[in-house]
Design an enzyme around this catalytic site. Structure first.
Site, PDB file in Angstrom:
ATOM      1  NE  ARG A 150      57.328   0.224  42.129  1.00 38.72           N
ATOM      2  CZ  ARG A 150      57.893  -0.197  40.999  1.00 38.72           C
ATOM      3  NH1 ARG A 150      59.146  -0.656  41.003  1.00 38.72           N
ATOM      4  NH2 ARG A 150      57.213  -0.169  39.865  1.00 38.72           N
ATOM      5  CE  LYS A 174      55.265  -2.691  43.019  1.00 44.10           C
ATOM      6  NZ  LYS A 174      53.938  -2.113  42.688  1.00 44.10           N
ATOM      7  CG  HIS A 244      54.808   6.423  45.718  1.00 42.97           C
ATOM      8  ND1 HIS A 244      55.660   5.327  45.707  1.00 42.97           N
ATOM      9  CD2 HIS A 244      54.179   6.403  44.518  1.00 42.97           C
ATOM     10  CE1 HIS A 244      55.528   4.679  44.572  1.00 42.97           C
ATOM     11  NE2 HIS A 244      54.639   5.316  43.819  1.00 42.97           N
ATOM     12  NE  ARG A 247      57.570   4.632  41.420  1.00 40.55           N
ATOM     13  CZ  ARG A 247      58.330   3.877  40.634  1.00 40.55           C
ATOM     14  NH1 ARG A 247      59.647   3.913  40.779  1.00 40.55           N
ATOM     15  NH2 ARG A 247      57.813   3.115  39.705  1.00 40.55           N
ATOM     16  CE1 TYR A 279      54.808  10.444  38.145  1.00 42.56           C
ATOM     17  CE2 TYR A 279      55.012   8.403  36.909  1.00 42.56           C
ATOM     18  CZ  TYR A 279      54.894   9.074  38.109  1.00 42.56           C
ATOM     19  OH  TYR A 279      54.851   8.360  39.279  1.00 42.56           O
TER      20      TYR A 279
END
Length: 298
Positions: A150, A174, A244, A247, A279
């Site tokens: 990220r 995170k 993004h 990513r 994905y």
């Protein structure tokens, strides 16, 4: 609006920073969401947070829909305000949570936007590497595509997190969840060139941050977003463009080339496999290749 409202917002921001360890980018979004609700309270003549009732929440939700906001955006705002009032209940600042029974709208299931491999090549070719800033920008782009990290994670990388000998990087994700991610030869060469040349020219004083701004200070996630947006625009790529997307491209290209979902989950730092399942889509090129390989009359 009472002073207690501003105190409650400050308390919530500290909660997000200290207890939840959210990125500054996320905190800014949450702060904007809450201030938006404060404006709604003022419009409705609600002076205290304790005055907010369930019917006020329903009216607020209707207002969001009338503004034409996406379901995902509305869901984030409701989730933010639910957490906000939950904290205030815990701290004894309000009696109950009016957002507790509010259902969060389900988001539309959309395929993630990504760049094709040829488009990524076009993006890399748009970067000029004959300047210190150019070398830095190429290193950022190569690292993000090589690791799928990220933007906020990229901004927090320290020199001590990089091991160029074995091409591995330690990412602080995170919720204070760390993970090691390998990177390839292109990212390795870009980092080597930047660290041994461009970064030394940018550095004004001792700093352990990997990516520096033009003044020699640590590059923020907002700064990286600006850099990536400019690179994407310069490359003349069409369609929806946002950092993004790199990513998404990382994960899509891995999955399309045969990587298993568990590995991709680990590399992306997803807590749940369900987050990685978006994905599992395949590119049209992969579909055509598979069709030609296996259909008897292709």
């Amino acid at each position: 609006m009472s002073e207690n409202v501003n105190i409650s917002l400050k308390l919530f921001i500290e909660y997000l920073q200290i207890e939840k360890n959210y990125s500054q980018y996320t905190i800014e979004h949450y702060q904007t969401d809450i201030k938006g609700f404060f404006m709604f309270m003022a419009e409705q003549g609600l002076k205290k947070l304790n005055d907010v009732e369930y019917m006020d929440v329903r009216l607020f939700l209707t207002k969001l829909y009338q503004e034409g906001l996406a379901r995902k955006t509305i869901a984030r705002k409701i989730s933010c305000l639910r957490s906000f009032f939950k904290l205030l209940v815990r701290e004894g600042m309000v009696n109950d949570n009016p957002f507790q029974l509010t259902s969060i709208p389900k988001g539309d299931k959309r395929l993630p936007q990504f760049f094709y491999e040829e488009e990524m090549e076009q993006l890399f070719n748009s970067v000029e590497v004959d300047t210190a800033l150019g070398q830095r920008n190429m290193a950022i782009l190569e690292v993000m595509y090589a690791t799928g990290i990220r933007v906020a994670e990229c901004a927090s990388i320290q020199l001590s997190d990089i091991d160029l000998d074995i091409s591995v990087i330690l990412i602080h994700g995170k919720g204070k969840k760390d993970r090691y991610i390998p990177f390839g030869s292109f990212a390795h060469d870009a980092l080597l060139k930047y660290c041994h040349d461009g970064r030394l020219k940018l550095q004004k004083e001792k700093s352990n941050h990997l990516f520096l701004n033009h003044r020699g200070g640590a590059l923020t996630d907002r700064g990286i977003r600006g850099i990536l947006n400019k690179l994407i625009e310069k490359s003349s790529l069409e369609g929806g463009i946002h950092p993004h997307k790199i990513r998404h491209s990382f994960a899509t290209h891995l999955m399309s080339n045969g990587a298993d979902m568990r590995t991709v989950q680990e590399l992306l730092g997803h807590a749940f496999l369900s987050s990685t399942q978006i994905y599992t889509h395949v590119t049209p090129d992969y579909l055509k290749k598979t069709y030609n390989q296996y259909h008897p009359r292709a």
